[in-house]
Design a protein around this motif. Structure first.
Motif, PDB file in Angstrom:
ATOM      1  N   ARG A   1       0.960  -1.266   0.147  1.00  0.00           N
ATOM      2  CA  ARG A   1       0.130  -0.232   0.005  1.00  0.00           C
ATOM      3  C   ARG A   1       1.041   1.269  -0.022  1.00  0.00           C
ATOM      4  O   ARG A   1       0.427   2.374  -0.593  1.00  0.00           O
ATOM      5  CB  ARG A   1      -1.041   0.124   1.219  1.00  0.00           C
ATOM      6  CG  ARG A   1      -2.025  -1.118   1.255  1.00  0.00           C
ATOM      7  CD  ARG A   1      -2.842  -0.926   2.092  1.00  0.00           C
ATOM      8  NE  ARG A   1      -3.996  -2.219   2.021  1.00  0.00           N
ATOM      9  CZ  ARG A   1      -5.205  -2.259   2.889  1.00  0.00           C
ATOM     10  NH1 ARG A   1      -5.144  -1.819   4.135  1.00  0.00           N
ATOM     11  NH2 ARG A   1      -6.016  -3.409   2.395  1.00  0.00           N
TER      12      ARG A   1
ATOM     13  N   LYS B   1       2.086   1.621  -3.581  1.00  0.00           N
ATOM     14  CA  LYS B   1       1.189   2.261  -4.449  1.00  0.00           C
ATOM     15  C   LYS B   1       0.970   3.852  -4.195  1.00  0.00           C
ATOM     16  O   LYS B   1       0.744   4.424  -5.303  1.00  0.00           O
ATOM     17  CB  LYS B   1      -0.188   1.633  -3.902  1.00  0.00           C
ATOM     18  CG  LYS B   1      -0.251   0.376  -4.758  1.00  0.00           C
ATOM     19  CD  LYS B   1      -1.710  -0.264  -4.276  1.00  0.00           C
ATOM     20  CE  LYS B   1      -1.953  -1.832  -4.664  1.00  0.00           C
ATOM     21  NZ  LYS B   1      -3.396  -2.234  -4.171  1.00  0.00           N
TER      22      LYS B   1
ATOM     23  N   GLU C   1      -4.898  -6.916  -3.252  1.00  0.00           N
ATOM     24  CA  GLU C   1      -4.021  -5.723  -3.817  1.00  0.00           C
ATOM     25  C   GLU C   1      -3.779  -5.524  -4.926  1.00  0.00           C
ATOM     26  O   GLU C   1      -3.191  -4.362  -5.391  1.00  0.00           O
ATOM     27  CB  GLU C   1      -2.708  -5.464  -2.781  1.00  0.00           C
ATOM     28  CG  GLU C   1      -3.167  -5.332  -1.346  1.00  0.00           C
ATOM     29  CD  GLU C   1      -3.881  -4.255  -0.689  1.00  0.00           C
ATOM     30  OE1 GLU C   1      -3.669  -3.006  -1.356  1.00  0.00           O
ATOM     31  OE2 GLU C   1      -4.912  -4.355  -0.261  1.00  0.00           O
TER      32      GLU C   1
END
Length: 321
Positions: free
Chosen positions: A63, A66, A94
Motif C-alpha cells: 500500500r 502504491k 491488492e
C-alpha cells in the motif's frame, strides 16, 4: 554522457510497462517499498521482497508503494515461505501487477496468479528449470548465475554460461541476474540473449534500501574475493566473509553434516546481519558484484548510471588500441 531518456523497447519493457530493462531484485531485509518505488519512478521495475516480511508487513509495503508511485512494481515471493497462502491472498486482494516467484515449484501458484491477470516471472539457476517454468506458464524467467548474492543454485553455473543455455532452452523472455552492477554488464548479457537484467547488490548500497547502514557500508568496502558460497549442504547462499561465515567454513572443512550446519546457522541470522547491522554474528548475503560498488548512491542515480553506461557501451562496443 548519453541521455538516460533515450527510448528503448523490447519484450521485457513491454511486458512490465517500464522504460528500461532494469529490474531491482527483491532482496530480503533490503527491498522495502521505498526502494521499490524509487526504482519504478526512475524507469526500472522496483520490487518488494516478501521473503523477510510477515503478512501484515507485506500489506503495508504494497500500500505504501502504491501511494509512492503510479508506475508498475513487483513483489518477490519465495514459494517456500511459511505464510505463502496469506501472501498470495494479499497479492490478489491488492491487485499487485507483477510477481516474481522463487525457491519452489512454479506450477504451484502460477495458474492462480495469472488467472487474476498478474504477470508471473520465475527465478531459475539452470536451463532445465527454465524450461519447466515455461511449461508451467510463466511469462519470463530470471536466469541467476552463481555470482549472485543470497540463495543460489546448486549447479554453480556462472552467468556467462547460464544465459545462452537458458536462451536456447526457452522462447519466453530471459532476464539475467548474478554479478551485474554496471551498464557494460547489461550490454554483455543482452549480447548473450537476455532481454533485461535483475540487479541486487548494487541496489543494496542505496539510501532507500531498508537494510542497516553498517551492512551497506560493508558492501561498499568489499573487494574481490570477499564473498563466498556457503552452506551448500543446506541451501547454498553467497555471503560476505565475516566471523560467522568463517565458523561455517571451518565446520564445512571438518565435514559437518546438515544438522550441525543448521544448528550453527540457527534462526534470524540474516535479520541480525542485514537489518540490525551485526557484522560479526550476522549472515551477510551479498553478491560478487559488491567488489564493483564504491559508493552509496540514490536508487534513481543507479538506474540512470546503468542505462547511460549501457548506451555508451552500445555506441562503442569494442575496445580499440
Amino acid at each position: 554522457m548519453t541521455s538516460s531518456s533515450t527510448s528503448f523497447s523490447n519484450r521485457i519493457t513491454a511486458l512490465f510497462g517500464i522504460d528500461y530493462p532494469i529490474i531491482q531484485a527483491g532482496m530480503i531485509w533490503a527491498s522495502g517499498w521505498e526502494l521499490a518505488a524509487a526504482v519504478s519512478n526512475a524507469g526500472g521495475l522496483g520490487m518488494i521482497g516478501a521473503g523477510s516480511m510477515y503478512p501484515q508487513q507485506l500489506l503495508e509495503n504494497i500500500r505504501n508503494c502504491k501511494a509512492a508511485t503510479s508506475k508498475p512494481f513487483a513483489v518477490n515471493l519465495p514459494l517456500l515461505y511459511p505464510d505463502i497462502d496469506q501472501h498470495i491472498q494479499t497479492i490478489l486482494d491488492e491487485k499487485v501487477p507483477i510477481v516474481f516467484t522463487s525457491a519452489g515449484n512454479p506450477k504451484t501458484w502460477t495458474a492462480t496468479l495469472k488467472a487474476a491477470g498478474i504477470t508471473v516471472v520465475h527465478v531459475v539457476s539452470s536451463a532445465k528449470f527454465a524450461k519447466k517454468s515455461e511449461d508451467a506458464g510463466v511469462d519470463a524467467v530470471v536466469a541467476e548465475g552463481f555470482e549472485a548474492g543470497g540463495h543460489n543454485g546448486r549447479e554453480e553455473t556462472t552467468t556467462l554460461c547460464l544465459i545462452p543455455a537458458v536462451r536456447e532452452a526457452v522462447k519466453i523472455p530471459v532476464i539475467a541476474a548474478g554479478g551485474i552492477a554496471t551498464g557494460r554488464q547489461l550490454y554483455a548479457v543482452m549480447a548473450l540473449g537476455a532481454e533485461g537484467v535483475q540487479v541486487g547488490s548494487r541496489f543494496v548500497a542505496t539510501p532507500e534500501a531498508s537494510s542497516h547502514l553498517a551492512f551497506k557500508e560493508a558492501v561498499v568496502a568489499a573487494g574481490e574475493g570477499d564473498t563466498i558460497l556457503s552452506l551448500k549442504k543446506l541451501t547454498p547462499v553467497r555471503l560476505l566473509k565475516n566471523p560467522f561465515q568463517q565458523r561455517v567454513a571451518e565446520a564445512e572443512f571438518q565435514g559437518a553434516d546438515e544438522a550441525t550446519l543448521a544448528e550453527l546457522l540457527g534462526r534470524g541470522r540474516a535479520k541480525l546481519g542485514m537489518w540490525e547491522g551485526d557484522l560479526t554474528e550476522g549472515e551477510l548475503e551479498i553478491g560478487q558484484a559488491a567488489a564493483l560498488i564504491d559508493a552509496i548512491l540514490p536508487a534513481a542515480t543507479v538506474v540512470q548510471q546503468l542505462w547511460n553506461d549501457f548506451q555508451e557501451t552500445a555506441a562503442q562496443p569494442f575496445y580499440q588500441s
